[in-house]
Every structure is written in structure tokens, then in C-alpha cells.
Design an enzyme around this catalytic site. Structure first.
Site, mmCIF file in Angstrom:
data_model
loop_
_atom_site.group_PDB
_atom_site.id
_atom_site.type_symbol
_atom_site.label_atom_id
_atom_site.label_comp_id
_atom_site.label_asym_id
_atom_site.label_seq_id
_atom_site.Cartn_x
_atom_site.Cartn_y
_atom_site.Cartn_z
ATOM 1 N N LYS A 1 -15.690 28.538 -1.015
ATOM 2 C CA LYS A 1 -16.589 27.667 -0.032
ATOM 3 C C LYS A 1 -17.330 28.685 0.809
ATOM 4 O O LYS A 1 -18.723 28.238 0.885
ATOM 5 C CB LYS A 1 -15.659 26.845 0.672
ATOM 6 C CG LYS A 1 -14.863 25.758 -0.140
ATOM 7 C CD LYS A 1 -13.933 25.013 0.782
ATOM 8 C CE LYS A 1 -12.845 25.630 1.523
ATOM 9 N NZ LYS A 1 -11.856 26.455 0.607
ATOM 10 N N ARG B 1 -7.744 39.270 5.015
ATOM 11 C CA ARG B 1 -7.264 38.440 6.030
ATOM 12 C C ARG B 1 -5.863 38.561 6.054
ATOM 13 O O ARG B 1 -5.055 38.388 5.074
ATOM 14 C CB ARG B 1 -7.898 36.900 5.663
ATOM 15 C CG ARG B 1 -9.188 36.676 6.370
ATOM 16 C CD ARG B 1 -9.963 35.495 5.548
ATOM 17 N NE ARG B 1 -8.920 34.478 5.592
ATOM 18 C CZ ARG B 1 -9.485 32.978 5.203
ATOM 19 N NH1 ARG B 1 -10.823 32.788 5.218
ATOM 20 N NH2 ARG B 1 -8.882 32.196 5.421
ATOM 21 N N ARG C 1 -0.622 27.560 2.022
ATOM 22 C CA ARG C 1 -1.982 26.761 2.110
ATOM 23 C C ARG C 1 -2.292 26.122 1.009
ATOM 24 O O ARG C 1 -3.011 24.963 1.180
ATOM 25 C CB ARG C 1 -2.868 27.957 2.175
ATOM 26 C CG ARG C 1 -2.861 28.623 3.403
ATOM 27 C CD ARG C 1 -3.579 29.970 3.470
ATOM 28 N NE ARG C 1 -5.194 30.063 2.965
ATOM 29 C CZ ARG C 1 -5.808 31.036 2.801
ATOM 30 N NH1 ARG C 1 -5.101 32.256 2.424
ATOM 31 N NH2 ARG C 1 -6.887 31.102 2.342
ATOM 32 N N ARG D 1 -9.545 39.552 -1.696
ATOM 33 C CA ARG D 1 -10.798 39.141 -0.900
ATOM 34 C C ARG D 1 -10.811 40.451 0.204
ATOM 35 O O ARG D 1 -9.936 40.838 0.788
ATOM 36 C CB ARG D 1 -10.783 37.823 -0.247
ATOM 37 C CG ARG D 1 -11.661 37.560 0.952
ATOM 38 C CD ARG D 1 -11.805 36.071 1.237
ATOM 39 N NE ARG D 1 -10.708 35.464 1.638
ATOM 40 C CZ ARG D 1 -10.536 34.217 2.023
ATOM 41 N NH1 ARG D 1 -11.511 33.504 1.761
ATOM 42 N NH2 ARG D 1 -9.340 33.625 2.280
ATOM 43 N N ARG E 1 -10.335 18.336 6.457
ATOM 44 C CA ARG E 1 -9.099 18.608 5.531
ATOM 45 C C ARG E 1 -8.267 17.717 5.311
ATOM 46 O O ARG E 1 -7.546 17.623 4.479
ATOM 47 C CB ARG E 1 -8.309 19.645 6.195
ATOM 48 C CG ARG E 1 -9.052 20.921 6.743
ATOM 49 C CD ARG E 1 -9.176 21.864 5.690
ATOM 50 N NE ARG E 1 -8.297 22.725 5.472
ATOM 51 C CZ ARG E 1 -9.014 24.176 5.701
ATOM 52 N NH1 ARG E 1 -10.405 24.470 5.531
ATOM 53 N NH2 ARG E 1 -8.400 25.202 5.485
HETATM 54 P P1 AP5 Z 1 -14.218 32.551 -0.327
HETATM 55 O O1 AP5 Z 1 -15.545 32.173 -0.505
HETATM 56 O O2 AP5 Z 1 -13.681 33.163 0.905
HETATM 57 O O3 AP5 Z 1 -13.181 31.094 -0.493
HETATM 58 P P2 AP5 Z 1 -13.152 30.104 0.420
HETATM 59 O O4 AP5 Z 1 -13.008 28.870 -0.439
HETATM 60 O O5 AP5 Z 1 -14.041 30.174 1.512
HETATM 61 O O6 AP5 Z 1 -11.546 30.188 0.898
HETATM 62 P P3 AP5 Z 1 -10.968 30.180 2.328
HETATM 63 O O7 AP5 Z 1 -9.297 30.999 2.111
HETATM 64 O O8 AP5 Z 1 -11.740 30.936 3.220
HETATM 65 O O9 AP5 Z 1 -10.619 28.848 2.203
HETATM 66 P P4 AP5 Z 1 -9.428 28.244 3.237
HETATM 67 O O10 AP5 Z 1 -9.847 26.852 3.383
HETATM 68 O O11 AP5 Z 1 -8.014 28.262 3.059
HETATM 69 O O12 AP5 Z 1 -9.592 29.134 4.971
HETATM 70 P P5 AP5 Z 1 -10.354 28.756 6.091
HETATM 71 O O13 AP5 Z 1 -10.999 29.976 6.445
HETATM 72 O O14 AP5 Z 1 -11.330 27.604 5.892
HETATM 73 O O15 AP5 Z 1 -13.875 33.343 -1.792
HETATM 74 C C1 AP5 Z 1 -12.592 34.057 -1.897
HETATM 75 C C2 AP5 Z 1 -12.624 35.057 -2.627
HETATM 76 O O16 AP5 Z 1 -13.106 34.968 -3.977
HETATM 77 C C3 AP5 Z 1 -13.758 36.267 -2.150
HETATM 78 O O17 AP5 Z 1 -13.274 37.423 -2.370
HETATM 79 C C4 AP5 Z 1 -15.052 35.885 -3.015
HETATM 80 O O18 AP5 Z 1 -15.796 37.221 -2.987
HETATM 81 C C5 AP5 Z 1 -14.399 35.596 -4.351
HETATM 82 N N1 AP5 Z 1 -15.230 34.594 -5.073
HETATM 83 C C6 AP5 Z 1 -15.750 33.492 -4.589
HETATM 84 N N2 AP5 Z 1 -16.262 32.626 -5.389
HETATM 85 C C7 AP5 Z 1 -16.131 33.575 -6.848
HETATM 86 C C8 AP5 Z 1 -16.673 33.365 -8.118
HETATM 87 N N3 AP5 Z 1 -17.149 32.068 -8.315
HETATM 88 N N4 AP5 Z 1 -16.351 34.087 -8.909
HETATM 89 C C9 AP5 Z 1 -15.697 35.232 -8.485
HETATM 90 N N5 AP5 Z 1 -15.095 35.545 -7.377
HETATM 91 C C10 AP5 Z 1 -15.468 34.548 -6.479
HETATM 92 O O19 AP5 Z 1 -9.117 28.303 6.804
HETATM 93 C C11 AP5 Z 1 -8.271 29.243 7.166
HETATM 94 C C12 AP5 Z 1 -7.049 28.585 8.183
HETATM 95 O O20 AP5 Z 1 -7.646 27.934 9.453
HETATM 96 C C13 AP5 Z 1 -6.433 27.286 7.673
HETATM 97 O O21 AP5 Z 1 -5.165 27.921 6.739
HETATM 98 C C14 AP5 Z 1 -5.854 26.489 8.643
HETATM 99 O O22 AP5 Z 1 -4.757 27.299 9.299
HETATM 100 C C15 AP5 Z 1 -6.929 26.916 9.853
HETATM 101 N N6 AP5 Z 1 -8.094 25.811 9.489
HETATM 102 C C16 AP5 Z 1 -9.540 25.909 9.252
HETATM 103 N N7 AP5 Z 1 -10.135 24.717 9.080
HETATM 104 C C17 AP5 Z 1 -9.466 23.786 9.373
HETATM 105 C C18 AP5 Z 1 -9.580 22.203 9.630
HETATM 106 N N8 AP5 Z 1 -10.582 21.689 9.453
HETATM 107 N N9 AP5 Z 1 -8.174 21.848 10.286
HETATM 108 C C19 AP5 Z 1 -7.015 22.438 10.332
HETATM 109 N N10 AP5 Z 1 -6.977 23.855 10.064
HETATM 110 C C20 AP5 Z 1 -7.997 24.379 9.883
#
Ligand code: AP5
Length: 236
Positions: A28, A175, A186, A142, A103
Site C-alpha cells: 500500500k 520498523r 498484524r 523492508r 481498517r
Molecule cells: P509496503 O508498501 O511498505 O507495504 P504496506 O502494505 O504499506 O505495509 P504496512 O506494513 O505499512 O501496512 P500496515 O497496514 O500493516 O502498516 P501501517 O503502517 O498502516 O511494502 C512492504 C515491503 O514490500 C517493502 O519493503 C517494499 O519494498 C516491498 N514491496 C512492496 N510491493 C512490492 C512488490 N509488488 N514486489 C516486491 N516487493 C514489494 O500501520 C502500522 C500500525 O499502525 C498498525 O499495526 C496499527 O497499530 C496502527 N494503525 C495504522 N492505521 C490504523 C488505523 N486506521 N486504525 C487503527 N490502527 C492503525
């Protein structure tokens, strides 16, 4: 109806309001950054805003870290208050990509209320579908830039210089929630909570599923294709 435009060139897709849904590691953040640049949209990542609050030691950050470090969702009221404040910024008016919100169904409903108060609505929801082995491989490798937030991967998208950001020269870090145990938590939370939000947008006929196990360039091309189709379609 909005006029169509050349894929990858900013124009008629301006002001689109897009949500990227999908499990942790689906890509994402990676895709949102590219899409925001190509379509000149504002990228809003609730995870990034929360991590900024944690690193600044704000009251919100102190409350959120307890949940984030366990791979749990931060309580809805904290996150929706934070998002409402973000929507006060003028850059939201140029269109946006939401990454990490909503979410669950409660957050999806709240988002619609926030947008309605501002005479806005969501145009398109893209669901990035990735399989568990791919997710684990991506998240355990990552690397994130501590200065500009650019995302790399030790194998899939390695930086040119070890642990140094290609974009700004900042240092890269792993991270804290990218440990296998926390990733599994997660994923479990995601499976339990996200179904309601997915159904919510399916009912509104706004949801588009894409295979996010594909390589990054294929995924972004598929997303751009969806935005072009959307802009070419008649609006009621
Ligand atoms: P990346 O693009 O970083 O993946 P992502 O989908 O953004 O993954 P996240 O881990 O950031 O999602 P998340 O929803 O768990 O975390 P968030 O920060 O929102 O890609 C991942 C890796 O793969 C990278 O190394 C990239 O280079 C590689 N890659 C990507 N695409 C690729 C491809 N096609 N091919 C090869 N490699 C690829 O949330 C973190 C925490 O915050 C949550 O756990 C929660 O505690 C809190 N939080 C955030 N939002 C909320 C909410 N709305 N409500 C409640 N709590 C929340």
C-alpha cells in the site's frame, strides 16, 4: 464525466479520492507514494502519522505505541480524531490516496461522515491482495528511510548504498513491528477486522481487487489502468 488522460500523466485524474486496502506488506505504502506523485494527489498514511507521533513523543504517540508494538489496531476514536485533523489541511482538496484507513467497518462509516461534511466522497477503493508467504518475505526485508519515509527492501528493492536512502541520503531502519511474531499478530488482526470494510465498499460497487503478489511495476500499471477506466466511465 471527467475527460480521460494518458496513463501516468497528471491531468483529469486530479482530485480523485482513492483508498488502498490490503493486508500488511501488500504494498500500500509503496504504491501510494508512486501514485501520489504520478497523479499529484496527497498521500495520507495513518501508519506514518502515528509513527511520527511516536517519534515526537506526543500524547497520541504515547497512547498509540502500546497497541502498535503488539500489532494491534490503535483505538478507533484516537485514529479518527487524528484523521479528522488531517482533513483540515488544504492539500486534501487536491484529491488524496488513503493508505491504512479504514481498517474496519466503523472506520469506513466514520470516513464517509467526515467526507460528507466536506462535500466529498470516495471515488475508488483498490484492494491489494497478497499471500502470506509473500507478505512475510516483504515485511521481514523492508527498510524505511528515517528522513523521507521512502520504502526499500533488502532483496526486492535494495538501496544502491547499504542502509542509505537513494532519494535523500538518510539512514534506513527496520520498523519495530516488522518482526515475524508481530507480523503474524498484524495479519490475524487484519483478517478479523477488515472483512467488514471490504464488504462495505463491495456493496457500494467501489471495490477493485488486484493481485499484489505481482511485481511492483505491474501493480502500479494495473492501478493506473483502473483510474483511467474510472475517469472514462459515465458518472451518475
Ligand atoms: P509496503 O508498501 O511498505 O507495504 P504496506 O502494505 O504499506 O505495509 P504496512 O506494513 O505499512 O501496512 P500496515 O497496514 O500493516 O502498516 P501501517 O503502517 O498502516 O511494502 C512492504 C515491503 O514490500 C517493502 O519493503 C517494499 O519494498 C516491498 N514491496 C512492496 N510491493 C512490492 C512488490 N509488488 N514486489 C516486491 N516487493 C514489494 O500501520 C502500522 C500500525 O499502525 C498498525 O499495526 C496499527 O497499530 C496502527 N494503525 C495504522 N492505521 C490504523 C488505523 N486506521 N486504525 C487503527 N490502527 C492503525
Amino acid at each position: 464525466m471527467k475527460a480521460s488522460s494518458v496513463p501516468g500523466v497528471s491531468g483529469a485524474e486530479d482530485k480523485m479520492r482513492i483508498i488502498l486496502l490490503g493486508p500488511p506488506g501488500a504494498g500500500k505504502g509503496t504504491q501510494a507514494k508512486v501514485l501520489a506523485e504520478k497523479l499529484k494527489l496527497t498521500h495520507i498514511s495513518t501508519g506514518d502519522i502515528l509513527r511520527q507521533n511516536v517519534s515526537k513523543g506526543t500524547q497520541l504517540g504515547k497512547q498509540a505505541i502500546e497497541f502498535m508494538s503488539k500489532g494491534l489496531l490503535v483505538p478507533d476514536e484516537l485514529v479518527t480524531k487524528m484523521l479528522t485533523q488531517r482533513f483540515e489541511q488544504p492539500d486534501v482538496r487536491q484529491g488524496f490516496i488513503l493508505d491504512g484507513f479504514p481498517r474496519n467497518i466503523r472506520q469506513a462509516q466514520t470516513l464517509d461522515e467526515i467526507l460528507k461534511q466536506r462535500n466529498m466522497s470516495i471515488d475508488m477503493v483498490v484492494y491489494l491482495d497478497a499471500s502470506e508467504p509473500v507478505i512475510i518475505q516483504r515485511l521481514t526485508g523492508r527498510l524505511v528511510c528515517s528522513a523521507c519515509g521512502a520504502i526499500f527492501h533488502t532483496k526486492n528493492m535494495p538501496p544502491k548504498k547499504d542502509m542509505i536512502c537513494d532519494n535523500c541520503g538518510g539512514s534506513l531502519y527496520q520498523r519495530a513491528d516488522d518482526q515475524v511474531k508481530t507480523i503474524k499478530n498484524r495479519l490475524a488482526v487484519y483478517q478479523k477486522e477488515s472483512a467488514g470494510a471490504i464488504q462495505y465498499y463491495e456493496k457500494q460497487k467501489k471495490l477493485h481487487r488486484l493481485d499484489a503478489d505481482e511485481e511492483a511495476e505491474t501493480v502500479i500499471n494495473n492501478i493506473i489502468h483502473l483510474t483511467v477506466q474510472y475517469n472514462d466511465s459515465p458518472k451518475v
